[in-house]
Scaffold this motif. Structure first.
Motif, mmCIF file in Angstrom:
data_model
loop_
_atom_site.group_PDB
_atom_site.id
_atom_site.type_symbol
_atom_site.label_atom_id
_atom_site.label_comp_id
_atom_site.label_asym_id
_atom_site.label_seq_id
_atom_site.Cartn_x
_atom_site.Cartn_y
_atom_site.Cartn_z
ATOM 1 N N LEU A 28 0.860 -1.255 0.186
ATOM 2 C CA LEU A 28 0.084 0.081 0.065
ATOM 3 C C LEU A 28 1.051 1.216 -0.072
ATOM 4 N N HIS A 29 1.870 1.371 0.919
ATOM 5 C CA HIS A 29 2.749 2.528 0.930
ATOM 6 C C HIS A 29 4.215 2.021 0.786
ATOM 7 N N PRO A 30 4.733 1.629 -0.476
ATOM 8 C CA PRO A 30 5.944 1.002 -0.663
ATOM 9 C C PRO A 30 6.966 2.174 -0.203
ATOM 10 N N GLY A 31 8.249 1.616 0.152
ATOM 11 C CA GLY A 31 9.375 2.575 0.430
ATOM 12 C C GLY A 31 10.270 2.181 1.523
ATOM 13 N N LEU A 75 11.101 5.451 -2.614
ATOM 14 C CA LEU A 75 12.116 5.366 -3.283
ATOM 15 C C LEU A 75 11.866 5.445 -4.732
ATOM 16 N N PRO A 76 12.478 6.245 -5.767
ATOM 17 C CA PRO A 76 12.125 6.668 -7.048
ATOM 18 C C PRO A 76 11.824 5.085 -7.660
ATOM 19 N N GLY A 77 10.762 5.225 -8.438
ATOM 20 C CA GLY A 77 10.288 4.244 -9.246
ATOM 21 C C GLY A 77 9.541 2.971 -8.808
ATOM 22 N N MET A 78 9.345 3.252 -7.353
ATOM 23 C CA MET A 78 8.715 2.222 -6.279
ATOM 24 C C MET A 78 7.172 2.391 -6.682
ATOM 25 N N SER A 79 6.437 1.225 -6.730
ATOM 26 C CA SER A 79 4.861 1.320 -7.053
ATOM 27 C C SER A 79 4.441 0.302 -6.258
ATOM 28 N N GLY A 138 15.364 -1.900 -20.238
ATOM 29 C CA GLY A 138 14.837 -3.184 -19.623
ATOM 30 C C GLY A 138 15.724 -3.707 -18.446
ATOM 31 N N GLU A 139 17.046 -3.137 -18.293
ATOM 32 C CA GLU A 139 17.801 -3.942 -17.132
ATOM 33 C C GLU A 139 17.422 -2.722 -15.857
ATOM 34 N N SER A 140 17.672 -3.488 -14.688
ATOM 35 C CA SER A 140 17.320 -2.852 -13.409
ATOM 36 C C SER A 140 18.283 -3.534 -12.517
ATOM 37 N N LEU A 141 18.354 -2.858 -11.585
ATOM 38 C CA LEU A 141 19.369 -3.223 -10.343
ATOM 39 C C LEU A 141 18.726 -4.144 -9.126
ATOM 40 N N THR A 142 19.145 -5.103 -9.105
ATOM 41 C CA THR A 142 18.549 -6.442 -8.084
ATOM 42 C C THR A 142 19.344 -6.161 -6.910
ATOM 43 N N SER A 143 20.737 -6.243 -6.788
ATOM 44 C CA SER A 143 21.215 -6.331 -5.561
ATOM 45 C C SER A 143 22.647 -5.295 -5.628
ATOM 46 N N VAL A 157 21.044 1.553 -1.687
ATOM 47 C CA VAL A 157 19.850 0.958 -1.993
ATOM 48 C C VAL A 157 19.979 1.254 -3.590
ATOM 49 N N GLY A 158 19.660 0.326 -4.396
ATOM 50 C CA GLY A 158 19.289 0.356 -5.867
ATOM 51 C C GLY A 158 18.097 0.848 -6.329
ATOM 52 N N THR A 159 17.505 1.585 -6.894
ATOM 53 C CA THR A 159 16.268 2.038 -7.392
ATOM 54 C C THR A 159 15.833 1.619 -8.664
ATOM 55 N N ALA A 160 14.529 1.365 -8.977
ATOM 56 C CA ALA A 160 14.051 1.055 -10.231
ATOM 57 C C ALA A 160 14.253 1.992 -11.466
ATOM 58 N N THR A 161 14.791 3.303 -11.178
ATOM 59 C CA THR A 161 15.041 4.171 -12.205
ATOM 60 C C THR A 161 16.469 3.959 -12.583
#
Length: 521
Positions: free
Chosen positions: A142-145, A162-166, A229-234, A195-199
């Motif tokens: 509900l309230h990601p972050g 965090l940026p890109g979080m949904s 299409g690539e994103s940061l996992t860890s 932390v790595g973000t979705a952006t």
């Protein structure tokens, strides 16, 4: 095969079937929707929130089984302290850079256990603690972050999106299709969240002096080295302070120099179906260990800090996603043990094997052993091995395909096992196997101070009870079990246990965060 780029710096320096996926999502959405009716309106903030516990259905099952115990410390060699991480046990989900899941601090001993919870309507997968013992976690729902929570679970102190979080990131979490960006994070040696973000950014965030929020300390823009299409996992720092990162698509592996902001990336999966789902491990000499869905790798920083493969090897793989896995490959983050001489994973054979490799780049024989665990047609794991000394603990997650897999009295295939490397390092042997408790998907932890393995198990009663469960590290027997609650909102769905500095155990669930502590610890 290599992309390079310079980051822009801001701030200052201080595969399942569709039907299975849909039913999984519907189950989780039902839990979250019910929770939404009880969560206080509006996003979490620094303002105190009255405690709303995770609601439990009527139990109809024993609430406590077994008996309290005395500490029986494990005197084996712990992982060394990475100088760029917060103290071992308080830096990240797997305790330390070796991903040992062996915590130096104590956990509960089963002495008149007290359980409580905080309803969030979000799933908090990774839990760690700041210098004052406050909970730091990232949550999806509900309230990601990024959250800062009082250790008594009586209020949320801060929430930072965090940026890109949904809220839709919950889909990845409940369907087991991967860890959303932000799911893995670590605390550095200054206590800051990295932390790595979705952006495609790496953010470093510090707590405010009043511990009522987070402030951005530094931001690294990695979009110049990421492909579409690539994103940061860890991400994690190696023993020299070089930050490494990885991503699922293309088998992305990269480095980031935190002093200059220069980043490099390579890809092990270009032109193939090779990808990286799990987190990775950093050794004590700049060595980095990564497992893809096809191979096990050791990386080291090459000329110009470019990621360079030191050795790699294929592991047995039936090329099928077993129920209880997130990919058709190893389900474990690599674990270093044996004083740094070995690194271990599970493979994707049937039955699954615990496989141990020599870390030495010049080893004539790479594999130390391959030991089958559990039974054919019913062995899989999605969680890192516990590793301490020459010992490894593996759990069976076979059958967990999402929340619906543990509803209406259903459980997953039980199983824990301990495998030890033989003296001399020329083979391995099974020490014990427990086939009575079912850990559906939890990241279990060992306390070196108590000698207990802390896990989270599902009962078979129709009310769907969930239990904090303590196993004896030396024998594998169940020492005690304490019910946390009943119903799908107590399902942890891949979240990991965190042990606080005062001996309290914490865990994220589909309803929020739960805790257990001894009343006379």
């Amino acid at each position: 095969m290599t992309d390079e780029g310079r980051t822009n710096i801001a701030g200052h320096w201080p595969g399942r079937h569709v039907l299975s996926r849909n039913s999984t999502l519907l189950a989780a959405v039902g839990v979250i929707a019910a929770a939404a009716l009880l969560v206080p309106a509006g996003p979490a903030s620094a303002d105190p929130m009255s405690t709303v516990p995770v609601p439990s259905v009527p139990v109809g099952a024993p609430t406590y089984v077994g008996a309290p115990t005395a500490p029986d410390p494990v005197p084996d060699q712990p992982a060394p302290q990475n100088p760029f991480l917060a103290p071992n046990g308080f830096s990240e989900i797997h305790a330390d850079g070796w991903q040992s899941d062996a915590f130096p601090q104590a956990g509960p001993l089963g002495r008149k256990p007290q359980v409580n919870s905080l309803l969030l309507g979000s799933l908090c997968g990774s839990i760690t603690f700041d210098h004052a013992g406050r909970i730091i976690t990232t949550c999806f729902g509900l309230h990601p972050g990024l959250y800062l929570i009082d250790p008594r679970l009586d209020r949320v102190l801060a929430q930072h999106t965090l940026p890109g979080m949904s809220p839709m990131d919950l889909l990845k979490a409940v369907t087991g299709t991967g860890v959303p960006s932000g799911g893995y994070f670590y605390l550095d040696n200054l206590g800051r969240v990295v932390v790595g973000t979705a952006t495609g950014h790496v953010q470093i965030l510090a707590e405010t002096p009043a511990a009522d929020g987070f402030v951005l300390d530094r931001d690294y823009d990695l979009t110049g080295v990421l492909q579409p299409g690539e994103s940061l996992t860890s991400l994690q720092p190696d023993s020299n302070g070089l930050m490494w990162f990885e991503g699922r698509k293309n088998g992305l592996v990269g480095t980031l120099d935190p002093k200059t902001g220069v980043a490099h990336a390579v890809r092990v999966g270009i032109g193939s179906d090779e990808e990286i789902v799990k987190s990775f491990t950093v050794g004590s000499h700049g060595d980095v260990y990564i497992v893809s869905n096809r191979q096990m790798y050791r990386f080291d920083a090459g000329p110009g800090q470019l990621p360079q493969i030191t050795w790699h090897t294929h592991y047995p793989n039936i090329l099928q996603v077993k129920p209880g896995q997130q990919d058709a490959g190893s389900g474990t983050t690599p674990t270093i043990l044996g004083g740094g001489r070995y690194v271990a994973i599970t493979d994707n054979a049937d039955p699954m094997d615990v496989v141990v490799y020599r870390t030495d780049p010049h080893a004539g024989q790479r594999e130390v052993c391959s030991v089958p665990v559990f039974h054919q047609g019913s062995s899989a794991t999605s969680n890192s091995l516990i590793g301490i000394g020459n010992s490894m603990i593996v759990e069976n997650n076979y059958g967990y395909t999402g929340p619906q897999a543990t509803m209406l009295g259903k459980t997953t295939v039980p199983g824990f096992a301990r495998i030890d490397v033989d003296p001399g390092g020329n083979g391995c042997h099974a020490v014990w196997t427990n086939t009575t408790v079912s850990a559906a998907s939890v990241v279990s932890q060992l306390s070196l101070a108590t000698g207990l393995i802390y896990t989270y198990t599902k009962g078979a009663a129709p009310t769907d009870p969930w239990y904090w469960t303590a196993l004896d590290f030396r024998t594998g027997r169940v020492v005690w079990q304490q019910m946390s609650g009943a119903g799908p909102q107590f399902n942890n769905n891949y979240a990991g246990i965190g042990l606080g500095p005062d001996g309290t155990a914490y865990l994220g669930t589909l309803g929020g965060i739960i805790a257990m502590r001894d009343t006379n610890y």
